[in-house]
Design a protein around this motif. Structure first.
Motif, PDB file in Angstrom:
ATOM      1  N   VAL A 269      41.330  49.000  48.653  1.00  0.00           N
ATOM      2  CA  VAL A 269      41.958  47.941  49.451  1.00  0.00           C
ATOM      3  C   VAL A 269      41.242  46.623  49.178  1.00  0.00           C
ATOM      4  CG1 VAL A 269      42.781  49.549  51.223  1.00  0.00           C
ATOM      5  CG2 VAL A 269      40.530  48.454  51.471  1.00  0.00           C
ATOM      6  N   LYS A 270      41.792  45.548  49.719  1.00  0.00           N
ATOM      7  CA  LYS A 270      41.275  44.210  49.455  1.00  0.00           C
ATOM      8  C   LYS A 270      39.772  44.104  49.726  1.00  0.00           C
ATOM      9  CE  LYS A 270      42.120  39.334  50.312  1.00  0.00           C
ATOM     10  NZ  LYS A 270      42.986  38.334  50.936  1.00  0.00           N
ATOM     11  N   SER A 271      39.300  44.665  50.820  1.00  0.00           N
ATOM     12  CA  SER A 271      37.870  44.570  51.138  1.00  0.00           C
ATOM     13  C   SER A 271      37.015  45.331  50.121  1.00  0.00           C
ATOM     14  CB  SER A 271      37.596  45.059  52.559  1.00  0.00           C
ATOM     15  OG  SER A 271      37.984  46.408  52.709  1.00  0.00           O
ATOM     16  N   ASP A 272      37.545  46.404  49.541  1.00  0.00           N
ATOM     17  CA  ASP A 272      36.833  47.118  48.476  1.00  0.00           C
ATOM     18  C   ASP A 272      36.669  46.211  47.261  1.00  0.00           C
ATOM     19  OD1 ASP A 272      36.777  49.552  49.965  1.00  0.00           O
ATOM     20  OD2 ASP A 272      38.764  50.087  49.182  1.00  0.00           O
ATOM     21  N   TRP A 273      37.784  45.558  46.870  1.00  0.00           N
ATOM     22  CA  TRP A 273      37.745  44.661  45.704  1.00  0.00           C
ATOM     23  C   TRP A 273      36.795  43.499  45.968  1.00  0.00           C
ATOM     24  CZ3 TRP A 273      39.131  46.839  41.533  1.00  0.00           C
ATOM     25  CH2 TRP A 273      40.217  47.713  41.484  1.00  0.00           C
TER      26      TRP A 273
ATOM     27  N   ALA B  79      33.567  42.581  43.736  1.00  0.00           N
ATOM     28  CA  ALA B  79      33.440  41.239  43.160  1.00  0.00           C
ATOM     29  C   ALA B  79      32.092  40.630  43.521  1.00  0.00           C
ATOM     30  CB  ALA B  79      34.584  40.347  43.626  1.00  0.00           C
ATOM     31  N   TRP B  80      31.640  40.836  44.750  1.00  0.00           N
ATOM     32  CA  TRP B  80      30.324  40.323  45.144  1.00  0.00           C
ATOM     33  C   TRP B  80      29.228  40.961  44.293  1.00  0.00           C
ATOM     34  CZ3 TRP B  80      25.873  42.583  46.887  1.00  0.00           C
ATOM     35  CH2 TRP B  80      24.874  41.703  47.279  1.00  0.00           C
ATOM     36  N   ILE B  81      29.331  42.269  44.064  1.00  0.00           N
ATOM     37  CA  ILE B  81      28.345  42.956  43.205  1.00  0.00           C
ATOM     38  C   ILE B  81      28.316  42.292  41.836  1.00  0.00           C
ATOM     39  CG2 ILE B  81      27.828  45.113  41.993  1.00  0.00           C
ATOM     40  CD1 ILE B  81      28.978  46.567  44.513  1.00  0.00           C
ATOM     41  N   VAL B  82      29.481  42.039  41.267  1.00  0.00           N
ATOM     42  CA  VAL B  82      29.562  41.388  39.954  1.00  0.00           C
ATOM     43  C   VAL B  82      28.884  40.025  39.998  1.00  0.00           C
ATOM     44  CG1 VAL B  82      31.151  40.376  38.266  1.00  0.00           C
ATOM     45  CG2 VAL B  82      31.649  42.608  39.273  1.00  0.00           C
ATOM     46  N   SER B  83      29.120  39.265  41.058  1.00  0.00           N
ATOM     47  CA  SER B  83      28.567  37.910  41.161  1.00  0.00           C
ATOM     48  C   SER B  83      27.039  37.904  41.187  1.00  0.00           C
ATOM     49  CB  SER B  83      29.113  37.200  42.397  1.00  0.00           C
ATOM     50  OG  SER B  83      28.478  37.675  43.580  1.00  0.00           O
ATOM     51  N   GLN B  84      26.442  39.016  41.559  1.00  0.00           N
ATOM     52  CA  GLN B  84      24.990  39.110  41.588  1.00  0.00           C
ATOM     53  C   GLN B  84      24.389  39.369  40.211  1.00  0.00           C
ATOM     54  OE1 GLN B  84      23.437  38.404  44.720  1.00  0.00           O
ATOM     55  NE2 GLN B  84      25.594  37.803  44.795  1.00  0.00           N
TER      56      GLN B  84
ATOM     57  N   LEU C 161      44.013  43.501  37.586  1.00  0.00           N
ATOM     58  CA  LEU C 161      44.492  42.274  38.224  1.00  0.00           C
ATOM     59  C   LEU C 161      43.910  42.035  39.610  1.00  0.00           C
ATOM     60  CD1 LEU C 161      48.200  42.308  37.002  1.00  0.00           C
ATOM     61  CD2 LEU C 161      46.223  41.117  36.021  1.00  0.00           C
ATOM     62  N   GLN C 162      43.835  43.062  40.441  1.00  0.00           N
ATOM     63  CA  GLN C 162      43.257  42.895  41.785  1.00  0.00           C
ATOM     64  C   GLN C 162      41.762  42.615  41.701  1.00  0.00           C
ATOM     65  OE1 GLN C 162      45.050  46.577  43.562  1.00  0.00           O
ATOM     66  NE2 GLN C 162      45.301  45.182  45.292  1.00  0.00           N
ATOM     67  N   PHE C 163      41.104  43.270  40.777  1.00  0.00           N
ATOM     68  CA  PHE C 163      39.676  43.048  40.573  1.00  0.00           C
ATOM     69  C   PHE C 163      39.425  41.601  40.137  1.00  0.00           C
ATOM     70  CE2 PHE C 163      35.788  44.427  37.892  1.00  0.00           C
ATOM     71  CZ  PHE C 163      34.914  44.122  38.920  1.00  0.00           C
ATOM     72  N   ALA C 164      40.233  41.126  39.196  1.00  0.00           N
ATOM     73  CA  ALA C 164      40.104  39.745  38.719  1.00  0.00           C
ATOM     74  C   ALA C 164      40.335  38.755  39.856  1.00  0.00           C
ATOM     75  CB  ALA C 164      41.084  39.484  37.580  1.00  0.00           C
ATOM     76  N   GLU C 165      41.336  39.010  40.656  1.00  0.00           N
ATOM     77  CA  GLU C 165      41.642  38.117  41.777  1.00  0.00           C
ATOM     78  C   GLU C 165      40.442  38.003  42.722  1.00  0.00           C
ATOM     79  OE1 GLU C 165      43.470  35.404  44.070  1.00  0.00           O
ATOM     80  OE2 GLU C 165      44.266  36.179  42.182  1.00  0.00           O
ATOM     81  N   ALA C 166      39.802  39.109  43.016  1.00  0.00           N
ATOM     82  CA  ALA C 166      38.640  39.093  43.903  1.00  0.00           C
ATOM     83  C   ALA C 166      37.448  38.380  43.253  1.00  0.00           C
ATOM     84  CB  ALA C 166      38.261  40.513  44.301  1.00  0.00           C
ATOM     85  N   CYS C 167      37.295  38.518  41.952  1.00  0.00           N
ATOM     86  CA  CYS C 167      36.167  37.897  41.245  1.00  0.00           C
ATOM     87  C   CYS C 167      36.307  36.380  41.130  1.00  0.00           C
ATOM     88  CB  CYS C 167      36.029  38.493  39.845  1.00  0.00           C
ATOM     89  SG  CYS C 167      35.411  40.187  39.827  1.00  0.00           S
ATOM     90  N   ARG C 168      37.518  35.869  41.206  1.00  0.00           N
ATOM     91  CA  ARG C 168      37.737  34.421  41.041  1.00  0.00           C
ATOM     92  C   ARG C 168      36.963  33.584  42.058  1.00  0.00           C
ATOM     93  NH1 ARG C 168      43.113  36.129  39.480  1.00  0.00           N
ATOM     94  NH2 ARG C 168      43.143  35.907  37.210  1.00  0.00           N
ATOM     95  N   GLU C 169      36.705  34.135  43.223  1.00  0.00           N
ATOM     96  CA  GLU C 169      35.936  33.426  44.246  1.00  0.00           C
ATOM     97  C   GLU C 169      34.557  33.012  43.724  1.00  0.00           C
ATOM     98  OE1 GLU C 169      33.811  34.390  48.535  1.00  0.00           O
ATOM     99  OE2 GLU C 169      35.421  35.699  47.854  1.00  0.00           O
ATOM    100  N   TYR C 170      34.022  33.766  42.768  1.00  0.00           N
ATOM    101  CA  TYR C 170      32.667  33.539  42.272  1.00  0.00           C
ATOM    102  C   TYR C 170      32.626  32.796  40.936  1.00  0.00           C
ATOM    103  CZ  TYR C 170      31.771  36.768  46.019  1.00  0.00           C
ATOM    104  OH  TYR C 170      31.728  37.356  47.252  1.00  0.00           O
ATOM    105  N   ALA C 171      33.771  32.366  40.450  1.00  0.00           N
ATOM    106  CA  ALA C 171      33.809  31.629  39.181  1.00  0.00           C
ATOM    107  C   ALA C 171      33.228  30.227  39.371  1.00  0.00           C
ATOM    108  CB  ALA C 171      35.242  31.536  38.672  1.00  0.00           C
ATOM    109  N   ASN C 172      32.500  29.767  38.372  1.00  0.00           N
ATOM    110  CA  ASN C 172      31.943  28.420  38.362  1.00  0.00           C
ATOM    111  C   ASN C 172      32.600  27.686  37.188  1.00  0.00           C
ATOM    112  OD1 ASN C 172      30.448  26.107  38.317  1.00  0.00           O
ATOM    113  ND2 ASN C 172      28.471  27.115  38.128  1.00  0.00           N
TER     114      ASN C 172
END
Length: 119
Positions: free
Chosen positions: A25-29, A33-38, A53-64
């Motif tokens: 679910v969204k909170s899992d993704w 994504a937070w783990i990836v950002s670390q 696609l869902q994984f990418a969407e969640a990771c976008r929050e951490y893009a610089n």
């Protein structure tokens, strides 16, 4: 999420088990994504259709969004790497990759959050 049976994977390979990320679910993704950002820094994110696609969407929050960082290619499950390599070839910028689960060893440019170990 994990199923035992007879499956034909996206790669065309046969497997006795399936990792089905459609149950996340969204909170899992968001947690993944937070783990990836670390561990990874990236300027933008592209997802491998359709599993990433869902994984990418969640990771976008951490893009610089700076040109000094690579583009992140995100996917849910790594088996042969063909989908990730296909996306890599279609991206003209430097890339890094990330998958949630790796069923086999990943090349050095791909980080896996969870991976199978040889028993």
């Amino acid at each position: 999420m994990f199923q035992l049976g007879q499956f034909i994977l996206h790669s065309g390979q046969h497997s006795r088990f399936l990792v089905d990320c459609k149950t996340l679910v969204k909170s899992d993704w968001q947690a993944l994504a937070w783990i990836v950002s670390q561990h990874l820094k990236f300027s933008a994110v592209v997802g491998v259709p359709t599993g990433g696609l869902q994984f990418a969407e969640a990771c976008r929050e951490y893009a610089n969004p700076t040109k000094l960082l690579p583009v992140l290619i995100a996917d849910d499950v790594f088996t042969t790497g063909a989908s990730m390599e296909g996306m890599r070839c279609r991206t003209s910028q430097p890339v890094i990759g990330c998958v949630v689960f790796a069923r086999s060893p990943c090349p050095s440019w791909i980080f896996s959050i969870f991976h199978m170990v040889a028993l």
